[in-house]
Design a protein around this motif. Structure first.
Motif, PDB file in Angstrom:
ATOM      1  N   UNK A  65       2.125  10.618   1.291  1.00 50.90           N
ATOM      2  CA  UNK A  65       0.974   9.761   0.966  1.00 50.90           C
ATOM      3  C   UNK A  65       1.426   8.307   0.931  1.00 50.90           C
ATOM      4  N   UNK A  66       1.870   7.804   2.096  1.00 52.96           N
ATOM      5  CA  UNK A  66       2.476   6.477   2.139  1.00 52.96           C
ATOM      6  C   UNK A  66       1.463   5.363   1.888  1.00 52.96           C
ATOM      7  N   UNK A  67       0.187   5.585   2.231  1.00 55.93           N
ATOM      8  CA  UNK A  67      -0.836   4.570   1.939  1.00 55.93           C
ATOM      9  C   UNK A  67      -0.946   4.327   0.441  1.00 55.93           C
ATOM     10  N   UNK A  68      -0.771   5.402  -0.334  1.00 57.17           N
ATOM     11  CA  UNK A  68      -0.851   5.271  -1.784  1.00 57.17           C
ATOM     12  C   UNK A  68       0.347   4.514  -2.339  1.00 57.17           C
ATOM     13  N   UNK A  69       1.505   4.636  -1.694  1.00 53.29           N
ATOM     14  CA  UNK A  69       2.717   3.952  -2.151  1.00 53.29           C
ATOM     15  C   UNK A  69       2.500   2.443  -2.157  1.00 53.29           C
ATOM     16  N   UNK A  70       2.135   1.904  -1.002  1.00 49.49           N
ATOM     17  CA  UNK A  70       1.923   0.464  -0.890  1.00 49.49           C
ATOM     18  C   UNK A  70       0.699   0.035  -1.694  1.00 49.49           C
ATOM     19  N   UNK A  71      -0.342   0.885  -1.698  1.00 53.15           N
ATOM     20  CA  UNK A  71      -1.553   0.576  -2.459  1.00 53.15           C
ATOM     21  C   UNK A  71      -1.288   0.470  -3.939  1.00 53.15           C
ATOM     22  N   UNK A  72      -0.453   1.357  -4.467  1.00 53.87           N
ATOM     23  CA  UNK A  72      -0.143   1.326  -5.897  1.00 53.87           C
ATOM     24  C   UNK A  72       0.612   0.061  -6.284  1.00 53.87           C
ATOM     25  N   UNK A  73       1.599  -0.335  -5.465  1.00 52.87           N
ATOM     26  CA  UNK A  73       2.376  -1.547  -5.753  1.00 52.87           C
ATOM     27  C   UNK A  73       1.497  -2.794  -5.669  1.00 52.87           C
ATOM     28  N   UNK A  74       0.773  -2.937  -4.557  1.00 48.45           N
ATOM     29  CA  UNK A  74      -0.076  -4.116  -4.380  1.00 48.45           C
ATOM     30  C   UNK A  74      -1.209  -4.130  -5.400  1.00 48.45           C
ATOM     31  N   UNK A  75      -1.825  -2.961  -5.626  1.00 45.08           N
ATOM     32  CA  UNK A  75      -2.920  -2.879  -6.591  1.00 45.08           C
ATOM     33  C   UNK A  75      -2.469  -3.214  -7.996  1.00 45.08           C
ATOM     34  N   UNK A  76      -1.278  -2.735  -8.378  1.00 45.81           N
ATOM     35  CA  UNK A  76      -0.740  -3.044  -9.708  1.00 45.81           C
ATOM     36  C   UNK A  76      -0.493  -4.542  -9.865  1.00 45.81           C
ATOM     37  N   UNK A 208      -5.449   4.728   0.350  1.00 45.09           N
ATOM     38  CA  UNK A 208      -5.139   3.312   0.105  1.00 45.09           C
ATOM     39  C   UNK A 208      -6.037   2.748  -0.992  1.00 45.09           C
ATOM     40  N   UNK A 209      -7.343   2.988  -0.906  1.00 44.17           N
ATOM     41  CA  UNK A 209      -8.285   2.432  -1.892  1.00 44.17           C
ATOM     42  C   UNK A 209      -8.073   3.081  -3.261  1.00 44.17           C
ATOM     43  N   UNK A 210      -7.841   4.389  -3.294  1.00 44.38           N
ATOM     44  CA  UNK A 210      -7.567   5.064  -4.563  1.00 44.38           C
ATOM     45  C   UNK A 210      -6.299   4.504  -5.199  1.00 44.38           C
ATOM     46  N   UNK A 267      -0.609   0.687   6.914  1.00 41.31           N
ATOM     47  CA  UNK A 267      -1.978   0.726   7.410  1.00 41.31           C
ATOM     48  C   UNK A 267      -2.430  -0.695   7.763  1.00 41.31           C
ATOM     49  N   UNK A 268      -3.045  -0.904   8.930  1.00 45.97           N
ATOM     50  CA  UNK A 268      -3.514  -2.252   9.269  1.00 45.97           C
ATOM     51  C   UNK A 268      -4.404  -2.876   8.203  1.00 45.97           C
ATOM     52  N   UNK A 269      -5.203  -2.033   7.502  1.00 50.38           N
ATOM     53  CA  UNK A 269      -6.065  -2.546   6.435  1.00 50.38           C
ATOM     54  C   UNK A 269      -5.260  -3.096   5.260  1.00 50.38           C
ATOM     55  N   UNK A 270      -4.010  -2.645   5.125  1.00 48.20           N
ATOM     56  CA  UNK A 270      -3.190  -3.078   3.996  1.00 48.20           C
ATOM     57  C   UNK A 270      -2.818  -4.551   4.074  1.00 48.20           C
ATOM     58  N   UNK A 271      -2.897  -5.137   5.262  1.00 50.48           N
ATOM     59  CA  UNK A 271      -2.562  -6.558   5.372  1.00 50.48           C
ATOM     60  C   UNK A 271      -3.559  -7.429   4.615  1.00 50.48           C
ATOM     61  N   UNK A 272      -4.791  -6.962   4.508  1.00 49.94           N
ATOM     62  CA  UNK A 272      -5.769  -7.671   3.670  1.00 49.94           C
ATOM     63  C   UNK A 272      -5.289  -7.696   2.222  1.00 49.94           C
TER      64      UNK A 272
END
Length: 317
Positions: A65-76, A208-210, A267-272
């Motif tokens: 679940x690599x989208x969640x990895x980057x999402x958790x760091x950036x989201x935090x 990613x959003x979660x 994910x390309x969306x992660x650049x946002x």
């Protein structure tokens, strides 16, 4: 769906209580064997507050679940500044007194820029896809090592004067609580990742959003509680230092370890989200280092909170 929500909440409870038990027991054991208070604060306590994000990311990385990895760091990191500092500044204006924080705020902005650099393989190297490789993860860990040595040098020179209060546990009790704390972290982290993925599938949101919203807010609850308590006691420098330090840990240590375990596709969306993270750090830098004094005023806290609500609303819509 209801079962997954309950499992997610149970995971957060186990994760946070596990981290607290681990920090209390490890700090008590270190103090019993003569480890200086400053070293305990810069290592055990600091690592402990980042343990929820670390454990969740390790499970997410190893399960794909690599989208969640980057999402958790950036989201935090985004929640730490816009949410936690925003709420804290609304309670009481945040004045930056410590010289170390003056260095750490620009360093947290640098860390945010580092994520953009290591993730931009297509733009910088012309590769077919973007990913954070093991070598990128090791570079981030080397940055973290430099940051840790810097903190220890500041502490030894007397630049950090915060006294760490530790529990008075016997050796046997401390070891038992360390084991229970680690168990809580493992069980909680596993529950959060599996239930969050299931919830994302049911409601149609991406991992990613979660990761950017539910998971990142949940793993940042220790920082939120610490900062609000500090502000209510008028210890505003602790509140802002706690958040800035956590952001540096999240990128250099947690993302570094996650990338070292397994290469992370970006994910390309992660650049946002990466750009929002940089703009968030830049906004904090501007608010602290411009205007009257080194502080975040109440109206600036309101800007942070409104910005976070707008960001989350955009993600969901």
């Amino acid at each position: 769906m209801l079962i997954n929500i309950l499992l997610l909440l149970g995971g957060f409870i186990a994760l946070i209580y596990g981290a607290n038990a681990l920090v209390d027991a490890a700090s008590s054991l270190a103090a019993r064997y003569g480890v200086p208070s400053i070293v305990i604060g810069l290592t055990i306590v600091a690592f402990g507050t980042s343990a929820p994000e670390l454990v969740v990311n390790v499970f997410a990385a190893t399960t794909g679940s690599t989208d969640m990895v980057l999402g958790n760091v950036l989201g935090s990191n985004i929640f730490n500044v816009l949410g936690i500092l925003g709420i804290s500044a609304l309670i009481y204006p945040l004045t930056v007194k410590s010289n170390t924080t003056w260095i750490e705020i620009p360093l947290s902005l640098l860390a945010a820029i580092c994520v953009l650099v290591v993730a931009s393989d297509t733009m910088l190297d012309g590769t077919a896809s973007n990913f954070i490789s093991r070598s990128d993860g090791i570079i981030l860990l080397l940055f973290f090592l430099v940051f840790l040595v810097y903190n220890l040098m500041v502490a030894k020179s007397g630049g950090a004067d915060e006294e760490i209060t530790t529990k008075d546990y016997s050796t046997g009790k401390a070891v038992l609580f360390i084991i229970l704390g680690l168990a809580g972290l493992v069980v909680g982290g596993r529950l959060i990742v599996t239930s969050a993925v299931s919830i994302a599938e049911v409601i149609g949101l991406s991992e990613r959003v979660i990761g950017l919203t539910v998971v990142s807010i949940g793993t940042s609850l220790p920082e939120l509680a610490t900062s609000i308590i500090a502000v209510r006691k008028k210890n505003v420098d602790i509140a802002i230092g706690n958040v800035v330090g956590s952001n540096i840990f999240n990128i250099f240590l947690i993302l570094g370890i996650s990338g070292s375990i397994v290469p992370l596709g970006v994910n390309p969306d992660s650049f946002f989200d990466i750009i929002i993270n940089i703009l968030t750090g830049l906004l904090l830098f501007i608010f602290v280092f411009t205007g009257r004094g080194r502080k975040v005023e109440r109206w600036e806290g309101a800007v942070f909170v409104i910005g976070y609500v707008a960001y989350v609303t955009y993600l969901i819509i």
